[in-house]
Design an enzyme around this catalytic site. Sequence first.
Site, mmCIF file in Angstrom:
data_model
loop_
_atom_site.group_PDB
_atom_site.id
_atom_site.type_symbol
_atom_site.label_atom_id
_atom_site.label_comp_id
_atom_site.label_asym_id
_atom_site.label_seq_id
_atom_site.Cartn_x
_atom_site.Cartn_y
_atom_site.Cartn_z
ATOM 1 C CG ASP A 10 43.568 8.122 73.836
ATOM 2 O OD1 ASP A 10 43.911 7.423 74.977
ATOM 3 O OD2 ASP A 10 42.557 8.932 74.162
ATOM 4 C CG ASP A 12 39.333 5.098 78.174
ATOM 5 O OD1 ASP A 12 38.421 4.422 77.850
ATOM 6 O OD2 ASP A 12 40.429 4.554 78.448
HETATM 7 C C1 XBP Z 1 42.271 6.920 80.059
HETATM 8 C C2 XBP Z 1 42.415 6.471 81.612
HETATM 9 C C3 XBP Z 1 41.677 5.488 81.902
HETATM 10 C C4 XBP Z 1 40.432 5.099 81.869
HETATM 11 C C5 XBP Z 1 40.081 4.012 82.724
HETATM 12 O O1 XBP Z 1 43.089 7.861 79.672
HETATM 13 O O2 XBP Z 1 43.044 7.311 82.299
HETATM 14 O O3 XBP Z 1 42.359 5.013 83.209
HETATM 15 O O4 XBP Z 1 39.859 6.249 82.387
HETATM 16 O O5 XBP Z 1 40.459 3.057 82.578
HETATM 17 P P1 XBP Z 1 43.787 7.913 78.163
HETATM 18 P P2 XBP Z 1 41.106 1.919 83.732
HETATM 19 O O6 XBP Z 1 42.502 7.905 77.344
HETATM 20 O O7 XBP Z 1 44.436 9.013 78.328
HETATM 21 O O8 XBP Z 1 44.513 6.360 77.935
HETATM 22 O O9 XBP Z 1 40.109 1.819 84.829
HETATM 23 O O10 XBP Z 1 41.207 0.423 82.932
HETATM 24 O O11 XBP Z 1 42.457 2.320 84.338
HETATM 25 MG MG MG Z 2 41.786 9.477 76.210
#
Ligand code: XBP
Ligand code: MG
Length: 252
Positions: A10, A12
């Site tokens: 993953d 973020d």
């Molecule tokens: C990450 C997200 C993303 C980021 C923002 O979730 O939900 O939407 O917060 O990115 P995970 P975008 O770590 O579970 O993948 O604005 O590009 O969507």
């Molecule tokens: Mg995440």
Amino acid sequence: MTELKCILWDVDGTLADTERDGHRVAFNKAFEEAGLERRWDVETYGELLTVTGGKERMKFDIKRGGLPDMSVEDIAALHARKTIHYQTLIADGLIPLRKGVLRLLEEAYAEGITLGISTTTTPAALDALIEHSLGKEWFDRFAVLAAGDIVPAKKPAPDIYNYALEQLGIPAENTLALEDSGNGCLSALAAHIKCVITINDYTAQQKFEGADLIVSELGEPESDGIQVLGNPHALDDVHHVTLAHLKAIMGA
Ligand code: XBP
Ligand code: MG
């Protein structure tokens, strides 16, 4: 013993703590630039994080009366501006990798384990993080970059993990996911992939039922030991998370 052939990461919250000082700040810059009054403070953004995907998060905030009503096209345009602000923040080097991420990536790469990305974020945001926080060579080292709207249903749906596995042609049983959130954990487990969680401030209170290991961070050999919050496979000596631990989880 089931062989560990693939690790899907993953982005973020897992590769780096991108949400509070990255995505959130970029959203607020885009809102300000568009003349909107709405700002997402640290606490509000924490509530909104239960909705994965930036555009989906904006739609959710519109529904609950935060952001003003706008068309799907306007949401997409505002989100595109947000992504540009996010890329700038990342290019400025404001978001470092989490402790132990590079160590474990390098160790796995050196052993020939297939590495891939499985994330909800937009490809342009992912590219910025790879280029500026990891290093350009990692574009070639990841065998798949599964990101954003490439699948219609975002985490907690298993689709992004299933998509990555299909692209790689590697079975779920030989794969392990590294995640930080309850939604990410649900997504990996629904794709029948084992899952290791590194919590962060936003996800510490979430549920990780079925996770194979829950730790405060991956950690480093020379640093203080990490906190082990869930260890269903009774792994020994988890001072920091090593490839040997991940292999032991697969065998269990
Ligand atoms: C990450 C997200 C993303 C980021 C923002 O979730 O939900 O939407 O917060 O990115 P995970 P975008 O770590 O579970 O993948 O604005 O590009 O969507
Ligand atoms: Mg995440």
